[in-house]
Design an enzyme around this catalytic site. Structure first.
Site, short mmCIF file in Angstrom:
data_model
loop_
_atom_site.label_atom_id
_atom_site.label_comp_id
_atom_site.label_asym_id
_atom_site.label_seq_id
_atom_site.Cartn_x
_atom_site.Cartn_y
_atom_site.Cartn_z
N SER A 62 0.83 -1.21 0.00
CA SER A 62 0.00 0.00 0.00
C SER A 62 0.86 1.26 0.00
O SER A 62 1.85 1.35 0.74
CB SER A 62 -0.91 0.01 1.24
OG SER A 62 -1.55 1.26 1.33
N MET A 63 0.48 2.23 -0.82
CA MET A 63 1.20 3.50 -0.83
C MET A 63 0.66 4.46 0.23
O MET A 63 1.28 5.47 0.53
CB MET A 63 1.05 4.17 -2.21
CG MET A 63 1.92 3.55 -3.27
SD MET A 63 2.06 4.64 -4.69
CE MET A 63 0.63 4.15 -5.59
N THR B 233 -9.08 -1.31 2.42
CA THR B 233 -8.88 -1.70 1.03
C THR B 233 -9.15 -3.19 0.86
O THR B 233 -9.68 -3.85 1.77
CB THR B 233 -7.47 -1.25 0.55
OG1 THR B 233 -7.36 -1.50 -0.85
CG2 THR B 233 -6.35 -1.96 1.30
N LYS C 140 -13.59 -4.05 1.90
CA LYS C 140 -14.43 -2.86 1.75
C LYS C 140 -15.92 -3.14 2.00
O LYS C 140 -16.61 -2.32 2.60
CB LYS C 140 -14.26 -2.24 0.36
CG LYS C 140 -12.90 -1.57 0.17
CD LYS C 140 -12.83 -0.89 -1.19
CE LYS C 140 -11.47 -0.28 -1.41
NZ LYS C 140 -11.41 0.51 -2.64
N ASP D 204 -13.58 6.83 -2.52
CA ASP D 204 -13.15 6.40 -3.86
C ASP D 204 -13.92 7.18 -4.93
O ASP D 204 -13.36 7.56 -5.96
CB ASP D 204 -13.41 4.90 -4.06
CG ASP D 204 -12.42 4.04 -3.29
OD1 ASP D 204 -11.28 4.49 -3.06
OD2 ASP D 204 -12.79 2.91 -2.91
N THR E 158 -19.76 -11.08 -18.28
CA THR E 158 -20.88 -11.86 -17.73
C THR E 158 -22.06 -10.92 -17.57
O THR E 158 -22.13 -10.15 -16.60
CB THR E 158 -20.48 -12.47 -16.37
OG1 THR E 158 -19.19 -13.07 -16.50
CG2 THR E 158 -21.50 -13.49 -15.90
P1 ATR Z 1 -13.30 -5.49 -8.33
O1 ATR Z 1 -14.05 -5.73 -7.05
O2 ATR Z 1 -11.93 -4.91 -8.15
O3 ATR Z 1 -14.11 -4.69 -9.29
P2 ATR Z 1 -13.99 -8.10 -9.40
O4 ATR Z 1 -15.23 -8.10 -8.60
O5 ATR Z 1 -13.13 -9.32 -9.43
O6 ATR Z 1 -12.99 -6.94 -8.97
O7 ATR Z 1 -14.39 -7.70 -10.90
C1 ATR Z 1 -13.52 -7.88 -11.99
C2 ATR Z 1 -14.18 -7.41 -13.27
O8 ATR Z 1 -13.26 -7.61 -14.36
C3 ATR Z 1 -15.45 -8.18 -13.64
O9 ATR Z 1 -16.34 -7.30 -14.29
C4 ATR Z 1 -14.91 -9.24 -14.61
O10 ATR Z 1 -15.86 -9.76 -15.52
P3 ATR Z 1 -16.80 -11.00 -15.11
O11 ATR Z 1 -17.88 -10.47 -14.19
O12 ATR Z 1 -17.35 -11.48 -16.41
O13 ATR Z 1 -15.91 -12.00 -14.43
C5 ATR Z 1 -13.88 -8.43 -15.33
N1 ATR Z 1 -12.89 -9.31 -15.98
C6 ATR Z 1 -11.86 -9.95 -15.38
N2 ATR Z 1 -11.17 -10.67 -16.29
C7 ATR Z 1 -11.77 -10.47 -17.49
C8 ATR Z 1 -11.52 -10.92 -18.84
N3 ATR Z 1 -10.49 -11.74 -19.13
N4 ATR Z 1 -12.35 -10.50 -19.83
C9 ATR Z 1 -13.39 -9.67 -19.55
N5 ATR Z 1 -13.67 -9.20 -18.31
C10 ATR Z 1 -12.87 -9.59 -17.29
#
Ligand code: ATR
Length: 283
Positions: free
Chosen positions: A20-21, A67, A71, A108, A160
Site C-alpha cells: 500500500s502507498m 482496502t 471494503k 473512492d 458476464t
Molecule cells: P473489483 O471488485 O476490483 O471490481 P472483481 O469483482 O473481481 O474486482 O471484478 C472484476 C471485473 O473484471 C469483472 O467485471 C470481470 O468480468 P466477469 O464479471 O465477467 O468475471 C472483469 N474481468 C476480469 N477478467 C476479465 C476478462 N479476461 N475479460 C473480460 N472481463 C474480465
C-alpha cells in the site's frame, strides 16, 4: 516528526497491505503539516476483520482506510454510513466515534471525480452517456459516484451479462446493463468510458473496446494504475482521446480521507504524485 502520547492515530487496513502507498502518502502530509499524528498499516487475518474493527471502537484510532478485500465487510460492520458508501456497497473509510460507534464513508467516488476534473478539465459528467466496463466492486463504486455527480445515463458492460444486470438492479432508472456486443453502438455516443475490469492489471491488454468509435471529445479513464500507462490508456491517447489514470484517483481519494481522520486538509505543497511515481518506479 513528533509522535507524543496525544498523537492522533489513523491507518489503512487490507490483506495484504505491504504494498500500500497510503502510509507513505499520509505520513508525508502529516510531516508537512507538522501534526502530532501517525498513519500505520494493518493486515488482520481475513477471518478476524470484524473482531479487529470492534477492538478499535471507542478511540484506539481516529479513522481507518479500508482496502481489498475488506471494503464490503467494513460497510456491513459500521453503525452508520454515508449515502455514497451505501450506494457503492462498500466503504474505504471508517471513522471511530468517541461513543464507540463506527461511521462508514467512501472517498473512492470523490477520488474518481477529482481525477477526471484534474486530468480532463472542463469535462461535464452530465453532458453525454457514460460506459463502464466491468461489473465488480470497482464498477459499482464508479456508478454510484457518477450518479451522485449528475450523470444522466450510465451503461455497465460486462463479459458476464448477468453480473452487470445484478449491479444495475441496485440502482435506479439511469443505469443500464449491456453485453459486450452492444459496445460499438454505445461507444459511438459515449462522453466517458471507464475501465473498471481487472484487464491490464500488471501489464497486458485492456478491454477490447474500439475507442476510435467514441466522439473526439470523449474522455477515457482506467481504474488500473499498475502499470501507470496501461495498454487501454495508450490506445485512448493514440486515438487522440483525453486519458485519466487510476493513480490520480488513488491519490485524490486520499485527500478527503486525510481530512476526515486528522481534521485538517492535506498541505497542498506536497507533490504526492511525484512521491507515488517514484514508488511505482515511474519517475
Ligand atoms: P473489483 O471488485 O476490483 O471490481 P472483481 O469483482 O473481481 O474486482 O471484478 C472484476 C471485473 O473484471 C469483472 O467485471 C470481470 O468480468 P466477469 O464479471 O465477467 O468475471 C472483469 N474481468 C476480469 N477478467 C476479465 C476478462 N479476461 N475479460 C473480460 N472481463 C474480465
Amino acid at each position: 516528526m513528533t509522535i507524543s502520547g496525544a498523537a492522533i492515530v489513523g491507518g489503512v487496513c487490507g490483506q495484504p497491505i505491504r504494498h500500500s502507498m497510503s502510509p507513505i502518502l499520509h505520513n508525508a502530509w502529516i510531516q508537512a503539516a507538522g501534526l502530532d499524528a501517525a498513519y500505520v498499516p494493518f493486515a488482520p487475518a481475513a477471518d478476524r476483520f470484524e473482531t479487529f474493527i470492534d477492538g478499535l471502537r471507542g478511540g484506539a484510532v481516529r479513522g481507518l482506510n479500508v482496502t481489498i478485500p475488506f471494503k464490503e465487510r467494513a460497510l456491513a460492520r459500521a453503525d452508520t454510513a454515508s449515502d455514497l458508501a451505501r450506494m457503492a456497497g462498500a466503504a474505504n473509510l471508517l471513522i471511530f466515534n468517541p461513543d464507540g460507534s463506527v461511521h462508514a464513508d467512501n472517498t473512492d467516488g470523490p477520488g474518481l471525480l477529482s481525477a477526471i476534473a484534474i486530468q480532463a478539465p472542463g469535462f461535464d459528467v452530465a453532458a453525454a452517456p457514460v460506459v463502464i466496463l466491468g461489473a465488480g466492486g470497482a464498477a459499482r463504486g464508479a456508478v454510484a459516484a457518477l450518479l451522485l455527480a449528475g450523470a444522466l445515463r450510465v451503461t455497465v458492460v460486462n463479459r458476464t451479462l448477468a453480473r452487470a444486470q445484478d449491479l444495475v438492479d441496485a440502482f435506479g432508472t439511469k443505469v443500464f446493463a449491456a453485453a459486450e456486443a452492444a459496445l460499438p453502438h454505445l461507444l459511438a455516443e459515449a462522453g466517458l468510458v471507464i475501465n473498471a475490469t481487472s484487464l491490464g492489471l500488471g501489464g497486458g491488454d485492456g478491454p477490447a473496446a474500439d475507442l476510435s468509435r467514441t466522439p473526439e471529445t470523449a474522455v477515457v479513464m482506467d481504474m488500473v494504475y499498475k502499470p501507470l500507462r496501461t495498454e487501454f490508456l495508450q490506445r485512448a491517447r493514440s486515438t487522440g482521446r483525453r486519458a485519466v489514470d487510476g493513480l490520480e484517483m488513488l491519490l485524490r481519494q486520499a485527500e478527503p480521507s486525510f481530512e476526515a481522520i486528522y481534521g485538517v486538509a492535506p498541505p497542498a505543497d506536497v507533490d504526492v504524485r511525484a512521491i507515488a511515481l517514484k514508488l511505482l518506479g515511474e519517475d
